[in-house]
Scaffold this motif. Structure first.
Motif, PDB file in Angstrom:
ATOM      1  N   UNK A 613      -3.478   4.075  -5.294  1.00 26.78           N
ATOM      2  CA  UNK A 613      -3.366   4.207  -6.749  1.00 26.78           C
ATOM      3  C   UNK A 613      -3.142   2.824  -7.324  1.00 26.78           C
ATOM      4  N   UNK A 614      -3.525   2.651  -8.584  1.00 23.46           N
ATOM      5  CA  UNK A 614      -3.353   1.341  -9.213  1.00 23.46           C
ATOM      6  C   UNK A 614      -1.881   0.924  -9.239  1.00 23.46           C
ATOM      7  N   UNK A 615      -0.989   1.926  -9.359  1.00 27.46           N
ATOM      8  CA  UNK A 615       0.430   1.604  -9.491  1.00 27.46           C
ATOM      9  C   UNK A 615       1.112   1.380  -8.153  1.00 27.46           C
ATOM     10  N   UNK A 616       0.385   1.527  -7.065  1.00 28.73           N
ATOM     11  CA  UNK A 616       1.001   1.429  -5.742  1.00 28.73           C
ATOM     12  C   UNK A 616       0.807   0.017  -5.203  1.00 28.73           C
ATOM     13  N   UNK A 617       1.843  -0.768  -5.254  1.00 33.37           N
ATOM     14  CA  UNK A 617       1.715  -2.171  -4.847  1.00 33.37           C
ATOM     15  C   UNK A 617       1.522  -2.307  -3.340  1.00 33.37           C
ATOM     16  N   UNK A 618       2.187  -1.418  -2.585  1.00 34.47           N
ATOM     17  CA  UNK A 618       2.005  -1.478  -1.136  1.00 34.47           C
ATOM     18  C   UNK A 618       0.539  -1.221  -0.785  1.00 34.47           C
ATOM     19  N   UNK A 619      -0.072  -0.285  -1.573  1.00 34.64           N
ATOM     20  CA  UNK A 619      -1.490   0.005  -1.328  1.00 34.64           C
ATOM     21  C   UNK A 619      -2.330  -1.250  -1.565  1.00 34.64           C
ATOM     22  N   UNK A 620      -1.987  -1.962  -2.645  1.00 26.64           N
ATOM     23  CA  UNK A 620      -2.743  -3.181  -2.971  1.00 26.64           C
ATOM     24  C   UNK A 620      -2.580  -4.206  -1.839  1.00 26.64           C
ATOM     25  N   UNK A 621      -1.340  -4.294  -1.349  1.00 25.61           N
ATOM     26  CA  UNK A 621      -1.090  -5.251  -0.274  1.00 25.61           C
ATOM     27  C   UNK A 621      -1.899  -4.863   0.962  1.00 25.61           C
ATOM     28  N   UNK A 622      -1.883  -3.562   1.294  1.00 22.83           N
ATOM     29  CA  UNK A 622      -2.669  -3.087   2.439  1.00 22.83           C
ATOM     30  C   UNK A 622      -4.132  -3.446   2.262  1.00 22.83           C
ATOM     31  N   UNK A 623      -4.596  -3.245   1.010  1.00 24.68           N
ATOM     32  CA  UNK A 623      -6.007  -3.464   0.728  1.00 24.68           C
ATOM     33  C   UNK A 623      -6.366  -4.933   0.933  1.00 24.68           C
TER      34      UNK A 623
END
Lengths: 707, 260
Positions: A613-623
């Motif tokens: 999700x856009x609001x998930x910073x951990x997701x962004x980091x993983x990405x």
């Protein structure tokens, strides 16, 4: 002589034995006469069997059965076949002395292939038939024209005739009788003869699902629910929940095709060794889901173990990018506060810790309440709400402006006087607020370990939720508590000076970045227009706050107007806007479609699912650190793996259900399916290339073997 | 005694493991492109998928207890398609030199057909330069199947075959005039024409041709496929379909057909 007699005797015995043997064969033939010749091919073997060897005088009915044995991998259908398929049919015309023949249907099994729900049988099944005679006590000649459909990877229809003659006579074919009785026992009972009672059947608020509630004195085991509304109404896979005692069942069955002109509806509930079919009437009041899951009560030891994990997770959250800027606010406040007493510093940090705990407790209470009223909840989903994101953005932007020196947040004069006079009571409010903010901002960062703990809590009792969330809060508040315990640590910090300006700008920059991220989230949640509108309002707010010597009342009016407009604006005019996603149209990511996963896996493909999700910073980091970097990127793009992305920026029932099915309530969530792991290998919250590649290898094991 | 017990257990274990390996290993292996030349129709070959190879009555539903009139019609259809099998299979298509023609036989009441037709449609739109699909209705599963097939062919006459197909593949079918009227409105076709066409001789003939083709290729059920000159019975993976397409492209499917 004696020998001769003995020889004769044995010869006689041999003859006798031979005769008996022949009779035995004859007798066994007579027994076999209670079944028809069989129709057989690789898909199915079918016979007509009878419990009686002959029609006894005055007998008015006969117990028959259509014995079917499906070949390996083949299946046949129930009276309601599901979305597609055909139920077996028997045409009895050509029979003599048959008044009626009623086919009974043993409880079916559910077959799911490629998202299509089918109900039927595999292996052996006997469909019991209750036959009535025209003339009691007279012979019966049966001619059954059977049509049935069998499917494996190909659907083959069969149309064949079976005949069976039952002359006048006595005798029971025990083998056939046992088989018929066996399967007759599996025919769902009428509600009066069972302790299962269906209390409610209703369509849900959107008419998109059927809700069934049933109770049973004996606890439920392996339950399934099959509604029947005639051939034009079809249903998907049910979401079945049981209460802790397993005596109450709540099921939600999605409607795939609906018509108002349906047949008389009924619901069949099958349990391990019992089943009922009951006619139903739809009521208009759908009951909410009462139970979140059928998990058994967790032991105290387990709760404590999970609480320890939650504590560790909370502690780690402090260094996550969403919380770090808030710690920085606290840090500047300490740096600015010169001449504070030891007691004041201690209290300040205690208040911050209390702020953290207050938010965590409030969150836990809200979750318990939501669970109680039956709403599916998840960690971080408040970031799917445009009003919440708007408020967060405004707060952070104003803080950033404040840190960067746009204005000073000044306290009312009266309060300032009191501050000077006594303790820093108002300061404590700001300390409390700092803690609160840290906790709020921590939610979209599902740190390592946290996923497990939150999942456990959300599936547990209210007490479990409270214990685990408190542990989480204590972990998050630990840095504050440490300073509260040893306030002299603060005095070891460098003395105030020009360098503080630099730190202030640096920390302001960090907050500004957080605000930018929140704005980005807002674009995803509410649309670019709303985000632009909110940014403009926030700018007006900051400008109004930073104009020196403005009229106090005018300033207050402008500030309040900005906040109100922002809240209502965000709530009312937010429109989904996925222009950002469209930019990625050429990427290797496919849209999330849970129904296709099983299909791909059955074809030997490996599927990587990334819930983000856009609001998930951990997701962004993983990405950016793992998924978009070689070698993982190369593997995902290589064609050997199907990469699916589920965007949870905005609420999505399908994604929420997918998470729940895998016992997760928060993101990031990454899972790999494949021939080697059809039910999926869930990856840790923080990805590493090794973990991803290892899971991909394990899941695609079968295709590796084949290469 | 102990060692005896141990060896017994060991033996049982080995037997179980052997059995398990025997049962699972073949299914773990990929579907190999095992092709078997067919005597009839000449020039075609069969993809051997395993299970459904024999033991079935291949002429199910293709007329065993028909009236003489119906039997004559069927015989005529058989003769018609046998004259030029390829044109009967791929008649409606005008494939470019790079395209492999594919004929799909399906029934609306067959679960796998739903999946396979959808996948073939996806595949066609994905690689339009490589394949062209001719859709054949093969209603083997009773009256409802038959009606659905007729309605689909009638919709084809109004260029709404795909819309109709998609609709049917997601909802059960009922052939009442009201249902057909509503369905026609939904997919934007003339319901009167649809109902008239459903009873037309042309559609009957088209269904007879498909049934005759199924008879020629000895299909035992649905779904069934003919890709170029490779005959496939049953549902197979996309990967195998793609492999067969590539093979057909390499070998040049055009060599067939003239034989029949």
């Amino acid at each position: 002589m004696l020998i001769h007699m003995m020889v004769r005797f044995f010869q006689l015995r041999a003859w006798l034995l031979l005769l008996l043997g022949c009779m035995g064969i004859f007798l066994s033939d007579a027994v076999k006469a209670a079944e028809s010749e069989s129709f057989s091919n690789p898909a199915v073997t079918a016979r007509l069997i009878s419990a009686e060897d002959g029609i006894a005088p005055d007998a008015a009915s006969v117990s028959l059965g259509l014995a079917l044995e499906y070949g390996e991998g083949w299946k046949g259908y129930w009276r309601t076949p599901g979305e597609v398929g055909l139920a077996p049919e028997i045409d009895w015309s050509g029979s003599t002395n048959l008044k009626s023949a009623e086919l009974l249907w043993p409880a079916p099994k559910r077959f799911e292939a490629f998202g299509i729900e089918n109900f039927g049988y595999s292996g052996r099944v006997v469909l019991p038939i209750r036959a009535r005679l025209e003339d009691a006590g007279h012979p019966l000649e049966l001619r059954a024209r059977v049509s049935l459909l069998t499917c494996s990877t190909v659907c083959v229809p069969h149309d064949f005739e079976l005949s069976l003659a039952l002359p006048q006579g006595f005798g029971i074919d025990t083998n056939s009788a046992r088989q018929i009785a066996n399967y007759a026992d599996r025919v769902p009972a009428v509600p009066e003869n069972s302790d299962i009672m269906i209390s409610v059947t209703a369509l849900d608020a959107r008419d998109s699902a059927l809700i069934v509630v049933a109770t049973s004195d004996t606890p439920f085991g392996e339950v399934d629910v099959f509604p029947e509304f005639g051939p034009l109404v079809t249903f998907g896979k049910p979401d079945i929940r049981l209460d802790r005692d397993r005596t109450e069942l709540w099921a939600q069955i999605p409607i795939n095709a609906w018509t108002e002109e349906h047949a008389e509806p009924s619901v069949t509930i099958t349990d391990t060794a019992r089943a009922i079919t009951a006619p139903i009437t739809l009521t208009s009041d759908p009951p909410a889901p009462p139970f979140s899951s059928a998990n058994p009560r967790a032991s105290v030891l387990k709760v404590m173990a999970v609480a320890a994990i939650a504590f560790l997770g909370g502690l780690i959250l402090n260094v996550m990018p969403c919380v770090l800027p808030v710690l920085s606010i606290k840090l500047t406040s300490v740096l600015k506060a010169t001449g504070q007493t030891r007691q004041m510093t201690r209290n300040g940090f205690l208040f911050s810790a209390l702020g953290v705990l207050t938010f965590v407790w409030a969150l836990a209470a809200a979750l318990v309440f939501l669970q109680w009223i039956g709403v599916s909840v998840g960690w971080g989903i408040q970031f799917q709400n445009p009003v919440f994101v708007t408020l967060m953005f405004m707060v952070i932007a104003v803080f950033a402006a404040n840190l960067l020196g746009a204005f000073e947040i000044t306290l009312p004069a009266a309060l300032q006087d009191r501050l000077g006079a006594s303790s820093a009571r108002a300061g404590y409010i700001s300390d409390f607020g700092t803690g609160l903010l840290a906790a709020i901002l921590a939610t979209p960062c599902s740190a390592p370990f946290l996923g497990t703990a939150i999942t456990f809590a959300l599936a547990g009792t209210p007490l479990d939720v409270m214990v685990i969330f408190t542990a989480l809060g204590l972990g998050l508040a630990l840095p504050y508590l440490v300073i509260a315990a040893r306030p002299e640590l603060v005095t070891r910090m460098p003395r105030p000076g020009r360098w503080m300006l630099l730190v202030r700008i640096l920390l302001g920059g960090l907050l500004l970045a957080t605000a930018a991220w929140l704005l980005f989230v807002l674009v995803g949640v509410a649309g670019a227009r709303v985000a632009a509108f909110i940014s403009a309002l926030t700018a007006v707010f900051i400008i109004a706050a930073s104009i020196p010597r403005a009229n106090r009342w005018a300033r207050r009016a402008v500030l309040s107007a900005c906040v109100l407009l922002a809240i209502f604006g965000a709530g009312l005019i937010s429109t989904p806007d996925r222009t950002i996603a469209a930019v990625d149209a050429m990427s290797h990511w496919q849209d999330f479609d849970p129904l296709r996963i099983a299909r791909y896996v059955s074809e030997g493909e490996t599927v990587f699912v990334d819930v983000t999700a856009d609001w998930c910073l951990t997701c962004k980091a993983n990405k950016s650190l793992v998924l978009d970097k070689d070698p993982v990127r190369a593997r995902l793009r290589g064609g050997s793996v199907i990469a699916m992305q589920a965007d949870w920026t905005k609420p999505d029932d399908a994604i929420a259900r997918f998470l729940e099915r895998h016992d997760r309530y928060g993101i990031p969530f990454n899972i790999v399916f494949g021939p080697g792991a059809p039910s999926g290998i869930a990856l840790p919250e923080i990805l590493t290339p090794q973990a991803v590649l290892g899971a991909l290898d394990a899941a695609s094991m079968r295709s590796l073997v084949s290469e | 005694m102990d060692s005896k017990k141990r060896s017994t257990l060991l033996t049982i274990g080995v037997i179980i493991a052997g059995y398990a390996a025997l049962r699972t290993v073949p299914s773990l292996l990929p579907e190999k492109l095992e092709l078997q030349a067919l005597d009839r129709p000449e020039g075609f070959r069969k993809f051997v998928a395993g299970e459904t190879s024999g033991g079935f009555d291949p002429f199910f539903g293709l007329g065993t207890a028909d009236s003489t009139e119906v039997a004559a019609q069927k015989a005529a259809a058989l003769e018609r398609v046998s004259e030029n099998i390829c044109s009967a299979l791929y008649g409606g298509l005008t494939p470019t030199p790079t395209q492999v023609p594919m004929a799909s036989f399906s029934d609306y009441y067959c679960p796998f057909c739903r999946v396979q037709t959808k996948r073939l449609a996806d595949m066609t739109s994905e690689m339009p330069d490589k394949i062209a699909v001719a859709w054949h209705e093969l209603p083997l599963l009773g009256d409802s199947s038959n009606l659905a097939a007729k309605a689909a062919l009638a919709a084809k006459r109004q260029d709404a075959y795909v819309a109709f197909h998609e609709r049917l593949m997601t909802t059960p079918f009922q052939a009442s005039p009201e249902y057909l009227a509503r369905l026609s409105d939904d997919i934007g076709v003339d319901s009167k024409k649809l109902i008239t066409d459903m009873g037309s001789a042309e559609i009957t003939r088209e269904l007879e041709d498909s049934a005759a083709l199924a008879r020629v290729f000895a299909f035992v059920g649905t779904p069934a496929l003919v890709i170029g000159r490779t005959v496939v019975q049953g549902q197979i993976s996309d990967r195998t379909v793609r492999e067969i397409i590539e093979l057909e492209r390499e070998e040049g499917w055009r060599d067939v057909g003239t034989a029949a």
